[in-house]
Design a protein around this motif. Sequence first.
Motif, PDB file in Angstrom:
ATOM      1  N   GLY A  37      48.512  -0.406 -57.231  1.00 25.28           N
ATOM      2  CA  GLY A  37      48.975   0.078 -58.524  1.00 25.28           C
ATOM      3  C   GLY A  37      50.459  -0.149 -58.671  1.00 25.28           C
ATOM      4  O   GLY A  37      51.121  -0.721 -57.800  1.00 25.28           O
ATOM      5  N   ARG A  38      51.012   0.336 -59.763  1.00 24.33           N
ATOM      6  CA  ARG A  38      52.447   0.179 -60.006  1.00 24.33           C
ATOM      7  C   ARG A  38      53.289   0.899 -58.962  1.00 24.33           C
ATOM      8  O   ARG A  38      54.425   0.509 -58.698  1.00 24.33           O
ATOM      9  N   ASP A  39      52.715   1.961 -58.402  1.00 27.44           N
ATOM     10  CA  ASP A  39      53.446   2.722 -57.377  1.00 27.44           C
ATOM     11  C   ASP A  39      53.343   2.107 -55.989  1.00 27.44           C
ATOM     12  O   ASP A  39      53.907   2.616 -55.031  1.00 27.44           O
ATOM     13  N   GLY A  40      52.606   0.996 -55.859  1.00 20.72           N
ATOM     14  CA  GLY A  40      52.480   0.309 -54.581  1.00 20.72           C
ATOM     15  C   GLY A  40      51.329   0.781 -53.713  1.00 20.72           C
ATOM     16  O   GLY A  40      51.061   0.203 -52.673  1.00 20.72           O
ATOM     17  N   ARG A  41      50.676   1.861 -54.135  1.00 17.38           N
ATOM     18  CA  ARG A  41      49.538   2.368 -53.371  1.00 17.38           C
ATOM     19  C   ARG A  41      48.260   1.654 -53.812  1.00 17.38           C
ATOM     20  O   ARG A  41      48.143   1.221 -54.951  1.00 17.38           O
ATOM     21  N   SER A  42      47.296   1.565 -52.885  1.00 17.14           N
ATOM     22  CA  SER A  42      46.022   0.934 -53.241  1.00 17.14           C
ATOM     23  C   SER A  42      45.260   1.845 -54.194  1.00 17.14           C
ATOM     24  O   SER A  42      45.478   3.053 -54.230  1.00 17.14           O
ATOM     25  N   PHE A  43      44.353   1.247 -54.975  1.00  9.32           N
ATOM     26  CA  PHE A  43      43.604   1.998 -55.976  1.00  9.32           C
ATOM     27  C   PHE A  43      42.691   3.048 -55.347  1.00  9.32           C
ATOM     28  O   PHE A  43      42.464   4.095 -55.939  1.00  9.32           O
ATOM     29  N   ILE A  44      42.170   2.767 -54.156  1.00 11.70           N
ATOM     30  CA  ILE A  44      41.399   3.781 -53.444  1.00 11.70           C
ATOM     31  C   ILE A  44      41.938   3.894 -52.021  1.00 11.70           C
ATOM     32  O   ILE A  44      42.404   2.921 -51.442  1.00 11.70           O
ATOM     33  N   ALA A  45      41.882   5.096 -51.497  1.00 11.52           N
ATOM     34  CA  ALA A  45      42.396   5.372 -50.160  1.00 11.52           C
ATOM     35  C   ALA A  45      41.415   4.883 -49.103  1.00 11.52           C
ATOM     36  O   ALA A  45      40.225   4.724 -49.386  1.00 11.52           O
ATOM     37  N   PRO A  46      41.883   4.661 -47.888  1.00 13.55           N
ATOM     38  CA  PRO A  46      40.977   4.222 -46.811  1.00 13.55           C
ATOM     39  C   PRO A  46      39.794   5.158 -46.586  1.00 13.55           C
ATOM     40  O   PRO A  46      38.676   4.704 -46.348  1.00 13.55           O
ATOM     41  N   VAL A  47      40.003   6.482 -46.685  1.00 18.01           N
ATOM     42  CA  VAL A  47      38.872   7.399 -46.490  1.00 18.01           C
ATOM     43  C   VAL A  47      37.855   7.272 -47.612  1.00 18.01           C
ATOM     44  O   VAL A  47      36.656   7.441 -47.398  1.00 18.01           O
ATOM     45  N   GLN A  48      38.320   6.943 -48.820  1.00 17.46           N
ATOM     46  CA  GLN A  48      37.397   6.720 -49.933  1.00 17.46           C
ATOM     47  C   GLN A  48      36.575   5.459 -49.690  1.00 17.46           C
ATOM     48  O   GLN A  48      35.368   5.434 -49.957  1.00 17.46           O
ATOM     49  N   LEU A  49      37.217   4.412 -49.176  1.00 17.15           N
ATOM     50  CA  LEU A  49      36.512   3.174 -48.843  1.00 17.15           C
ATOM     51  C   LEU A  49      35.462   3.430 -47.772  1.00 17.15           C
ATOM     52  O   LEU A  49      34.310   2.994 -47.901  1.00 17.15           O
ATOM     53  N   ILE A  50      35.827   4.154 -46.736  1.00 16.73           N
ATOM     54  CA  ILE A  50      34.888   4.439 -45.648  1.00 16.73           C
ATOM     55  C   ILE A  50      33.704   5.254 -46.169  1.00 16.73           C
ATOM     56  O   ILE A  50      32.553   4.973 -45.840  1.00 16.73           O
TER      57      ILE A  50
END
Length: 182
Positions: A37-50
């Motif tokens: 995103g614009r803030d540099g963070r991924s759209f979903i967190a690693p725990v959400q992916l897992i």
Amino acid sequence: MVERRIDHVEVEIDGVRRAVAIDLEESPLGWLARRRGRDGRSFIAPVQLIAGERLRADFTRAGMAPRLTANWDAVTRADRAGGAAGLNASEAMLAARQRVGRALEAAGPEFSGLLMDVCCFLKGLEQVEQERCWPNRTAKVVLALGLDRLARHYGLSAAARGPARARTRAWKAAEGAGGEGA
């Protein structure tokens, strides 16, 4: 030739930790995890992916996906290993179906359909928004909330949490209790 991005994620299923390979090019969750995103963070967190990939793995193990070809499972040996230790193929499928059911129940009716569409049927967010007549870019927000509930159900969190300071414990015998000179 298309180069695939395979990543390995460790998940716990029925008390057994296993490494699971996921194809980041195939999964909409993998796409979201790679995007920033614009803030540099991924759209979903690693725990959400897992959490999403764990739901998908159970969905696949349960044989819940619609079949496009003939079912040849009846032709194979009935006692072959089904993925979980000590279970035959039918028992492993049933156990996976039960895990999917519990996970979707924990996510609630607000999120379970979306989680099925994105995690299990691999629908893109634009397709989900069109099918549900949602405004653009809303599926990403709703999906993140659903994945948070799913992660909580699986006991996953981004950081370990505990008391700020543990109680001090001493392991010494009380004075005069069975020591020398007693």
